[in-house]
Design a protein around this motif. Structure first.
Motif, PDB file in Angstrom:
ATOM      1  N   UNK A   1      35.305 -78.118   8.302  1.00 26.89           N
ATOM      2  CA  UNK A   1      34.836 -77.056   7.437  1.00 26.89           C
ATOM      3  C   UNK A   1      35.520 -75.758   7.868  1.00 26.89           C
ATOM      4  N   UNK A   2      36.102 -75.084   6.914  1.00 23.45           N
ATOM      5  CA  UNK A   2      36.766 -73.796   7.187  1.00 23.45           C
ATOM      6  C   UNK A   2      35.720 -72.692   7.263  1.00 23.45           C
ATOM      7  N   UNK A   3      35.955 -71.747   8.160  1.00 20.24           N
ATOM      8  CA  UNK A   3      35.087 -70.582   8.281  1.00 20.24           C
ATOM      9  C   UNK A   3      35.925 -69.345   7.967  1.00 20.24           C
ATOM     10  N   UNK A   4      35.589 -68.674   6.863  1.00 21.42           N
ATOM     11  CA  UNK A   4      36.325 -67.495   6.437  1.00 21.42           C
ATOM     12  C   UNK A   4      35.491 -66.242   6.642  1.00 21.42           C
ATOM     13  N   UNK A   5      36.157 -65.182   7.065  1.00 23.23           N
ATOM     14  CA  UNK A   5      35.528 -63.872   7.057  1.00 23.23           C
ATOM     15  C   UNK A   5      35.590 -63.359   5.623  1.00 23.23           C
ATOM     16  N   UNK A   6      34.666 -62.509   5.252  1.00 22.94           N
ATOM     17  CA  UNK A   6      34.659 -61.942   3.896  1.00 22.94           C
ATOM     18  C   UNK A   6      34.916 -60.448   3.976  1.00 22.94           C
ATOM     19  N   UNK A   7      35.920 -60.001   3.237  1.00 20.32           N
ATOM     20  CA  UNK A   7      36.183 -58.579   3.079  1.00 20.32           C
ATOM     21  C   UNK A   7      35.838 -58.240   1.637  1.00 20.32           C
ATOM     22  N   UNK A   8      34.765 -57.467   1.454  1.00 22.08           N
ATOM     23  CA  UNK A   8      34.287 -57.149   0.111  1.00 22.08           C
ATOM     24  C   UNK A   8      34.186 -55.635  -0.051  1.00 22.08           C
ATOM     25  N   UNK A   9      34.597 -55.168  -1.212  1.00 23.61           N
ATOM     26  CA  UNK A   9      34.407 -53.759  -1.546  1.00 23.61           C
ATOM     27  C   UNK A   9      33.572 -53.703  -2.818  1.00 23.61           C
ATOM     28  N   UNK A  10      32.459 -53.005  -2.736  1.00 25.82           N
ATOM     29  CA  UNK A  10      31.596 -52.842  -3.898  1.00 25.82           C
ATOM     30  C   UNK A  10      30.794 -51.559  -3.754  1.00 25.82           C
ATOM     31  N   UNK A  11      30.277 -51.093  -4.875  1.00 26.69           N
ATOM     32  CA  UNK A  11      29.489 -49.873  -4.933  1.00 26.69           C
ATOM     33  C   UNK A  11      30.318 -48.667  -4.472  1.00 26.69           C
ATOM     34  N   UNK A  12      29.670 -47.562  -4.199  1.00 26.57           N
ATOM     35  CA  UNK A  12      30.373 -46.314  -3.850  1.00 26.57           C
ATOM     36  C   UNK A  12      31.102 -46.434  -2.514  1.00 26.57           C
ATOM     37  N   UNK A  13      30.444 -47.008  -1.527  1.00 27.94           N
ATOM     38  CA  UNK A  13      31.088 -47.164  -0.215  1.00 27.94           C
ATOM     39  C   UNK A  13      32.293 -48.092  -0.297  1.00 27.94           C
ATOM     40  N   UNK A  14      32.176 -49.136  -1.080  1.00 26.78           N
ATOM     41  CA  UNK A  14      33.288 -50.066  -1.254  1.00 26.78           C
ATOM     42  C   UNK A  14      34.467 -49.427  -1.955  1.00 26.78           C
ATOM     43  N   UNK A  15      34.177 -48.582  -2.943  1.00 25.57           N
ATOM     44  CA  UNK A  15      35.257 -47.879  -3.646  1.00 25.57           C
ATOM     45  C   UNK A  15      36.001 -46.962  -2.688  1.00 25.57           C
ATOM     46  N   UNK A  16      35.255 -46.308  -1.819  1.00 24.80           N
ATOM     47  CA  UNK A  16      35.862 -45.436  -0.811  1.00 24.80           C
ATOM     48  C   UNK A  16      36.731 -46.257   0.149  1.00 24.80           C
ATOM     49  N   UNK A  49      35.106 -55.696  -5.801  1.00 20.18           N
ATOM     50  CA  UNK A  49      34.135 -55.600  -6.891  1.00 20.18           C
ATOM     51  C   UNK A  49      34.079 -54.202  -7.500  1.00 20.18           C
ATOM     52  N   UNK A  50      34.966 -53.333  -7.108  1.00 23.58           N
ATOM     53  CA  UNK A  50      34.971 -51.985  -7.666  1.00 23.58           C
ATOM     54  C   UNK A  50      36.203 -51.809  -8.555  1.00 23.58           C
ATOM     55  N   UNK A  78      44.115 -67.199   3.063  1.00 19.46           N
ATOM     56  CA  UNK A  78      43.480 -66.094   2.363  1.00 19.46           C
ATOM     57  C   UNK A  78      43.118 -66.578   0.963  1.00 19.46           C
ATOM     58  N   UNK A  79      41.881 -66.351   0.579  1.00 20.02           N
ATOM     59  CA  UNK A  79      41.424 -66.595  -0.786  1.00 20.02           C
ATOM     60  C   UNK A  79      41.094 -65.250  -1.397  1.00 20.02           C
ATOM     61  N   UNK A  80      41.521 -65.048  -2.628  1.00 18.72           N
ATOM     62  CA  UNK A  80      41.250 -63.797  -3.332  1.00 18.72           C
ATOM     63  C   UNK A  80      40.363 -64.121  -4.515  1.00 18.72           C
ATOM     64  N   UNK A  81      39.126 -63.660  -4.456  1.00 17.22           N
ATOM     65  CA  UNK A  81      38.226 -63.777  -5.595  1.00 17.22           C
ATOM     66  C   UNK A  81      38.604 -62.636  -6.522  1.00 17.22           C
ATOM     67  N   UNK A  82      39.362 -62.941  -7.564  1.00 15.87           N
ATOM     68  CA  UNK A  82      39.952 -61.917  -8.406  1.00 15.87           C
ATOM     69  C   UNK A  82      38.998 -61.465  -9.504  1.00 15.87           C
TER      70      UNK A  82
END
Length: 84
Positions: A1-16, A49-50, A78-82
């Motif tokens: 089983x692969x273990x991936x870290x998640x880098x997510x940008x969402x909401x105001x902080x994510x946009x920044x 997500x921004x 790397x997987x990109x949830x587009x």
């Protein structure tokens, strides 16, 4: 089983965060690579997500490509949830 870290940008902080990433993608690539090695992830899931401005799309694409190449050199992925 692969273990991936998640880098997510969402909401105001994510946009920044995304704006900072797009102004200095090499720094983020280095840091994500370091984090991946330290925590022994098998790679990253990227989720933006921004809104991305039209003039930023090419930089984002290059960031994903460069990060993917760096990760693959070390046997990682790397997987990109587009949602852009």
């Amino acid at each position: 089983v692969k273990m991936l870290g998640t880098f997510i940008t969402e909401w105001a902080e994510g946009a920044k965060e995304c704006k900072e990433l797009l102004s200095n993608p090499e720094l983020y690539i280095e840091k994500l690579e370091e984090i991946c090695e330290y925590y022994q992830f098998d790679g990253w899931l990227l989720n933006f997500e921004n809104p991305i401005e039209a003039n930023q799309v090419e930089t984002l694409k290059l960031f994903v490509e460069k990060l993917t190449k760096r990760m693959e050199k070390n046997g990682k992925m790397v997987l990109w949830y587009d949602s852009v």
